[in-house]
Motif scaffolding. Structure first.
Motif, PDB file in Angstrom:
ATOM      1  N   GLN A   9       4.642 -33.423  34.225  1.00 38.79           N
ATOM      2  CA  GLN A   9       5.234 -34.481  33.456  1.00 38.79           C
ATOM      3  C   GLN A   9       6.736 -34.110  33.095  1.00 38.79           C
ATOM      4  O   GLN A   9       7.571 -34.836  33.518  1.00 38.79           O
ATOM      5  N   ARG A  10       7.046 -32.738  32.924  1.00 40.71           N
ATOM      6  CA  ARG A  10       8.276 -32.264  32.724  1.00 40.71           C
ATOM      7  C   ARG A  10       9.037 -32.466  34.293  1.00 40.71           C
ATOM      8  O   ARG A  10      10.211 -32.719  34.170  1.00 40.71           O
ATOM      9  N   ILE A  11       8.461 -31.959  35.284  1.00 38.25           N
ATOM     10  CA  ILE A  11       9.301 -32.059  36.312  1.00 38.25           C
ATOM     11  C   ILE A  11       9.559 -33.399  36.890  1.00 38.25           C
ATOM     12  O   ILE A  11      10.663 -33.744  37.391  1.00 38.25           O
ATOM     13  N   ILE A  12       8.382 -34.329  36.545  1.00 36.72           N
ATOM     14  CA  ILE A  12       8.757 -35.988  37.012  1.00 36.72           C
ATOM     15  C   ILE A  12       9.863 -36.468  36.187  1.00 36.72           C
ATOM     16  O   ILE A  12      10.943 -36.990  36.489  1.00 36.72           O
ATOM     17  N   LYS A  13       9.748 -35.888  34.749  1.00 39.10           N
ATOM     18  CA  LYS A  13      10.844 -36.552  33.977  1.00 39.10           C
ATOM     19  C   LYS A  13      12.222 -35.939  34.560  1.00 39.10           C
ATOM     20  O   LYS A  13      13.208 -36.983  34.211  1.00 39.10           O
ATOM     21  N   ALA A  14      12.383 -34.823  34.878  1.00 39.53           N
ATOM     22  CA  ALA A  14      13.751 -34.068  35.119  1.00 39.53           C
ATOM     23  C   ALA A  14      13.960 -34.933  36.375  1.00 39.53           C
ATOM     24  O   ALA A  14      15.302 -35.202  36.627  1.00 39.53           O
ATOM     25  N   ALA A  15      13.162 -35.215  37.210  1.00 41.19           N
ATOM     26  CA  ALA A  15      13.617 -35.965  38.851  1.00 41.19           C
ATOM     27  C   ALA A  15      13.971 -37.351  38.446  1.00 41.19           C
ATOM     28  O   ALA A  15      15.120 -37.966  39.116  1.00 41.19           O
ATOM     29  N   LYS A  16      13.366 -38.021  37.447  1.00 35.80           N
ATOM     30  CA  LYS A  16      13.753 -39.359  36.960  1.00 35.80           C
ATOM     31  C   LYS A  16      15.013 -39.386  36.258  1.00 35.80           C
ATOM     32  O   LYS A  16      15.928 -40.497  36.428  1.00 35.80           O
ATOM     33  N   ASN A  17      15.476 -38.225  35.715  1.00 30.63           N
ATOM     34  CA  ASN A  17      16.728 -38.279  34.883  1.00 30.63           C
ATOM     35  C   ASN A  17      17.783 -37.947  35.979  1.00 30.63           C
ATOM     36  O   ASN A  17      18.970 -38.712  35.959  1.00 30.63           O
ATOM     37  N   SER A  18      17.510 -37.438  37.106  1.00 30.82           N
ATOM     38  CA  SER A  18      18.485 -37.223  38.269  1.00 30.82           C
ATOM     39  C   SER A  18      18.606 -38.434  39.123  1.00 30.82           C
ATOM     40  O   SER A  18      19.545 -38.620  39.517  1.00 30.82           O
ATOM     41  N   ASN A  19      17.529 -39.169  39.349  1.00 25.75           N
ATOM     42  CA  ASN A  19      17.403 -40.321  40.022  1.00 25.75           C
ATOM     43  C   ASN A  19      16.667 -41.339  39.174  1.00 25.75           C
ATOM     44  O   ASN A  19      15.479 -41.581  39.263  1.00 25.75           O
ATOM     45  N   PRO A  20      17.442 -42.409  38.447  1.00 27.20           N
ATOM     46  CA  PRO A  20      16.559 -43.127  37.616  1.00 27.20           C
ATOM     47  C   PRO A  20      15.959 -44.395  38.354  1.00 27.20           C
ATOM     48  O   PRO A  20      15.137 -45.157  37.836  1.00 27.20           O
ATOM     49  N   TYR A  21      16.095 -44.437  39.687  1.00 26.79           N
ATOM     50  CA  TYR A  21      15.497 -45.487  40.507  1.00 26.79           C
ATOM     51  C   TYR A  21      13.892 -44.865  40.835  1.00 26.79           C
ATOM     52  O   TYR A  21      13.273 -45.777  41.457  1.00 26.79           O
ATOM     53  N   ILE A  62       8.259 -27.879  43.576  1.00 28.37           N
ATOM     54  CA  ILE A  62       9.682 -28.511  43.109  1.00 28.37           C
ATOM     55  C   ILE A  62      10.423 -29.178  44.566  1.00 28.37           C
ATOM     56  O   ILE A  62      11.110 -30.234  44.408  1.00 28.37           O
ATOM     57  N   TYR A  63      10.376 -28.393  45.484  1.00 30.10           N
ATOM     58  CA  TYR A  63      11.247 -28.866  46.853  1.00 30.10           C
ATOM     59  C   TYR A  63      10.573 -30.261  47.403  1.00 30.10           C
ATOM     60  O   TYR A  63      11.184 -31.085  47.425  1.00 30.10           O
ATOM     61  N   ASN A  64       9.313 -30.204  47.283  1.00 32.45           N
ATOM     62  CA  ASN A  64       8.688 -31.457  47.968  1.00 32.45           C
ATOM     63  C   ASN A  64       8.981 -32.693  46.983  1.00 32.45           C
ATOM     64  O   ASN A  64       9.259 -33.756  47.290  1.00 32.45           O
ATOM     65  N   ILE A  65       9.050 -32.486  45.718  1.00 32.65           N
ATOM     66  CA  ILE A  65       9.248 -33.602  44.711  1.00 32.65           C
ATOM     67  C   ILE A  65      10.594 -34.032  44.729  1.00 32.65           C
ATOM     68  O   ILE A  65      10.802 -35.393  44.727  1.00 32.65           O
ATOM     69  N   ALA A  66      11.454 -33.020  44.974  1.00 33.33           N
ATOM     70  CA  ALA A  66      12.836 -33.196  45.099  1.00 33.33           C
ATOM     71  C   ALA A  66      13.227 -34.283  46.467  1.00 33.33           C
ATOM     72  O   ALA A  66      13.923 -35.188  46.258  1.00 33.33           O
ATOM     73  N   GLN A 123      16.496 -27.062  36.042  1.00 37.23           N
ATOM     74  CA  GLN A 123      16.088 -27.966  34.939  1.00 37.23           C
ATOM     75  C   GLN A 123      14.415 -27.790  34.678  1.00 37.23           C
ATOM     76  O   GLN A 123      14.007 -28.192  33.303  1.00 37.23           O
ATOM     77  N   THR A 124      13.706 -26.960  35.473  1.00 42.01           N
ATOM     78  CA  THR A 124      12.177 -26.814  35.269  1.00 42.01           C
ATOM     79  C   THR A 124      12.042 -25.455  35.060  1.00 42.01           C
ATOM     80  O   THR A 124      11.892 -24.688  34.165  1.00 42.01           O
TER      81      THR A 124
END
Length: 305
Positions: A82-94, A122-126, A139-140
């Protein structure tokens, strides 16, 4: 459907000191982790993580709008996701703005080996979220970023932090004596955060350590004989042993071993690098350490051309 892949990692030199600016040498492994995304019109993220045997070890469903955990078999891991996905969404709102997805991750190595189940994630989610992987790491989980560099590079790399920013340079580390090098799993996954906490609490000459370890990282890639390489590994171990106040892995576990041994990453677990010969696997297996992997079966080969 999209599939992303990240290489596993091993830090050959520079553990601990890389955090303070030392030059580190790291290699990508033939093992890694994939992440497959199947888009969905539902506002939910259905997540399944599989181990190297194809067994599901983690699953969760998150609401893509609120990121609330709707169901899971492991609350702690789900909170981390949840924390990783949230950080990714904060960096890319789309990212996951108007849709959901079914995600399946697959490891090609046992989770306890410490080859980068978190860093490859982390790399794959990014890549999926189209955000900076180093920033997502910061961020994580935090760390030097060498594992992210290995995830995306198919060659050995030097990594050095400059004002907190990773500077990565590819190299051709592939010793002529690599058939005499082995990776031995110590039957224990090391807690990197606890190891770093111990390091941070020590009193030592930081600039001197950074200089010494950086010099050894360069010399290791240039060593032309096994004896020279082994001597450099021993020197690295002795320097860190004094800084950490911890006996070397050879002194602690294998005092009668004929070759050189070096801890890789946080001391006390994961893998060690051993110089040896055809008798090396039998030695460690007789001591109860069954996983002994030759260099050529662990490290990703250099690209041709």
């Amino acid at each position: 459907m999209n599939t992303f892949y990240g290489n596993g990692k091993l830090l050959i030199s520079g553990e601990y000191a890389v955090l303070d600016g030392a030059l580190a040498l790291a290699v990508p492994t033939v093992y890694g982790q994939s992440l497959t995304v199947i888009p969905s019109a539902q506002a939910a993220l259905h997540w399944t993580s599989m181990d190297d045997k194809g067994k599901v070890w983690f699953s969760a469903v998150l609401d893509t709008q609120t990121l609330a955990i709707k169901s899971t078999n492991n609350t702690k891991i789900a909170a981390t996701l949840q924390r990783i996905i949230k950080a990714a969404k904060n960096s890319n709102p789309y990212f996951l703005k108007d849709s959901g997805a079914t995600v399946i991750t697959k490891l090609s190595f046992p989770r306890l080996w410490g080859l980068g189940s978190s860093s490859t994630l982390i790399y794959n989610i990014a890549q999926w979220a189209q955000v900076n992987a180093y920033q997502l790491l910061t961020q994580t989980f935090g760390g030097s970023g060498y594992d992210i560099a290995c995830a995306q590079h198919n060659t050995p790399i030097y990594l050095q932090l400059k004002k907190g920013t990773p500077r990565v340079e590819k190299n051709t580390f592939s010793p002529a004596f690599k058939d005499r090098l082995f990776f031995v799993y110590l039957n224990k996954k090391q807690d990197s955060r606890a190891a770093i906490h111990n390091y941070r609490g020590r009193d030592f000459d930081k600039p001197m350590l950074v200089t010494q370890i950086s010099d050894l990282s360069l010399k290791l890639t240039k060593a032309t004989t096994l004896d020279t390489f082994a001597a450099l590994l021993h020197q690295h171990e002795q320097i860190l042993s004094e800084v950490l106040g911890i006996p070397t892995v050879k002194a602690r576990l294998f005092p009668d071993y004929f070759g050189a041994l070096k801890s890789l990453g946080g001391w006390g677990g994961d893998f060690v690098l051993a110089t040896g010969d055809e008798s090396t696997p039998n030695y460690f297996q007789s001591k109860g350490f069954a996983t002994v992997i030759p260099f050529v079966d662990m490290v990703k080969p250099l690209p041709i051309g």
